[in-house]
Design a protein around this motif. Structure first.
Motif, PDB file in Angstrom:
ATOM      1  N   HIS A   1      16.137   1.543  -3.386  1.00  0.00           N
ATOM      2  CA  HIS A   1      17.184   1.812  -4.525  1.00  0.00           C
ATOM      3  C   HIS A   1      18.064   0.602  -4.602  1.00  0.00           C
ATOM      4  CE1 HIS A   1      16.248   6.397  -4.303  1.00  0.00           C
ATOM      5  NE2 HIS A   1      15.560   5.865  -5.028  1.00  0.00           N
ATOM      6  N   VAL A   2      18.346   0.124  -5.841  1.00  0.00           N
ATOM      7  CA  VAL A   2      19.179  -1.067  -5.943  1.00  0.00           C
ATOM      8  C   VAL A   2      20.688  -0.595  -5.191  1.00  0.00           C
ATOM      9  CG1 VAL A   2      20.673  -2.314  -7.462  1.00  0.00           C
ATOM     10  CG2 VAL A   2      18.207  -1.756  -7.880  1.00  0.00           C
ATOM     11  N   MET A   3      20.718   0.605  -5.275  1.00  0.00           N
ATOM     12  CA  MET A   3      22.197   1.144  -4.605  1.00  0.00           C
ATOM     13  C   MET A   3      22.113   1.197  -3.252  1.00  0.00           C
ATOM     14  SD  MET A   3      22.249   5.235  -5.313  1.00  0.00           S
ATOM     15  CE  MET A   3      23.646   5.548  -4.609  1.00  0.00           C
ATOM     16  N   THR A   4      21.106   1.028  -2.552  1.00  0.00           N
ATOM     17  CA  THR A   4      20.984   0.957  -1.334  1.00  0.00           C
ATOM     18  C   THR A   4      20.986  -0.703  -0.866  1.00  0.00           C
ATOM     19  OG1 THR A   4      19.523   2.960  -1.151  1.00  0.00           O
ATOM     20  CG2 THR A   4      19.311   1.476   0.832  1.00  0.00           C
ATOM     21  N   TRP A   5      20.290  -1.429  -1.766  1.00  0.00           N
ATOM     22  CA  TRP A   5      20.162  -2.691  -1.230  1.00  0.00           C
ATOM     23  C   TRP A   5      21.387  -3.328  -1.587  1.00  0.00           C
ATOM     24  CZ3 TRP A   5      19.298  -7.431  -4.553  1.00  0.00           C
ATOM     25  CH2 TRP A   5      19.031  -8.625  -3.654  1.00  0.00           C
ATOM     26  N   LEU A   6      22.385  -3.047  -2.527  1.00  0.00           N
ATOM     27  CA  LEU A   6      23.715  -3.816  -2.899  1.00  0.00           C
ATOM     28  C   LEU A   6      24.723  -2.595  -2.624  1.00  0.00           C
ATOM     29  CD1 LEU A   6      22.875  -5.975  -5.850  1.00  0.00           C
ATOM     30  CD2 LEU A   6      23.184  -6.592  -3.706  1.00  0.00           C
ATOM     31  N   ARG A   7      24.786  -2.070  -1.516  1.00  0.00           N
ATOM     32  CA  ARG A   7      25.562  -1.036  -1.238  1.00  0.00           C
ATOM     33  C   ARG A   7      26.825  -1.251  -1.346  1.00  0.00           C
ATOM     34  NH1 ARG A   7      24.360   3.736   1.455  1.00  0.00           N
ATOM     35  NH2 ARG A   7      22.462   2.839   2.113  1.00  0.00           N
ATOM     36  N   LEU A   8      27.713  -0.446  -2.295  1.00  0.00           N
ATOM     37  CA  LEU A   8      29.165  -0.553  -2.410  1.00  0.00           C
ATOM     38  C   LEU A   8      29.933   0.026  -1.321  1.00  0.00           C
ATOM     39  CD1 LEU A   8      31.159  -1.383  -4.694  1.00  0.00           C
ATOM     40  CD2 LEU A   8      31.228   0.985  -5.515  1.00  0.00           C
ATOM     41  N   SER A   9      30.748  -0.616  -0.730  1.00  0.00           N
ATOM     42  CA  SER A   9      31.825  -0.200   0.488  1.00  0.00           C
ATOM     43  C   SER A   9      32.559   1.033   0.086  1.00  0.00           C
ATOM     44  CB  SER A   9      32.558  -1.409   0.923  1.00  0.00           C
ATOM     45  OG  SER A   9      33.374  -1.351  -0.140  1.00  0.00           O
TER      46      SER A   9
END
Length: 201
Positions: free
Chosen positions: A113-121
């Motif tokens: 998932h994109v949200m996993t690869w570019l995980r928001l802090s």
């Protein structure tokens, strides 16, 4: 079109809830205001996202000597796909626009998932990124978004920055990032951070 540039805009709009911080995020102190910014344009390699048709979802990525190096091509059939293609037209990255957008970068980032690869802090002031097992993080600074290599033993290393100028989105990459083979990953991340789509759900 590019006035009042807010690096956080595409990071937070439409997000619902917060992603639990990873163990890596907990190990990095919140020192983003003190991060180094050794910007030297003479050693940076610039790539311009330009020729929008009509937007960044279909555009060219022009590099040194004004040569086209990559293309962003989007198929809007459901669920929809965006490909990052090299100069020969071969896909180097593929984004699938389903309910939870997915990303895969050939030889660098396995499908996830994109949200996993570019995980928001957890405090929403940075995004973590992992390429070939190495951790990096994107941090807004003034009107740019900067990429740093994570380190637990010394000051994080400046790797790249995203900026906007003269109607184009500009990705400037430091020699350290080029040597680490981050070009295609940073181009893909730049597209995702600037496309305006919600990548956190």
């Amino acid at each position: 079109m590019y006035t009042n540039f807010n690096p956080f805009q595409s990071w937070t709009q439409g997000s619902s809830g917060q992603t639990a911080p990873s163990q890596w995020e907990n190990s990095i102190p919140t020192i983003f205001g003190a991060l180094p910014y050794p910007y030297d344009p003479s050693v940076m390699t610039s790539y311009f996202f330009t020729a929008f048709n009509p937007n960044i979802f279909n555009c060219n990525v022009v590099g040194p000597k004004n040569q086209p190096h990559y293309r962003i091509v989007t198929d809007n059939t459901m669920p929809g796909y965006t490909a990052v293609q090299d100069a020969a037209g071969k896909n180097v990255a593929l984004i699938e626009w389903k309910k939870l957008p997915a990303i895969e970068i050939r030889g660098m980032v396995p499908k996830q998932h994109v949200m996993t690869w570019l995980r928001l802090s957890s405090n929403r002031d940075s995004r973590a990124m992992e390429v070939r097992g190495v951790k990096y993080f994107w941090v807004p600074r003034d009107k740019t978004i900067n990429l740093y290599a994570a380190s637990s033993t010394h000051t994080p290393t400046f790797m790249a920055r995203i900026n906007r100028a003269n109607g184009a989105i500009v990705l400037e990459i430091a020699p350290e990032a080029m040597h680490a083979g981050l070009l295609e990953s940073t181009i893909t991340a730049c597209f995702l951070l600037q496309c305006g789509r919600n990548i956190d759900q």
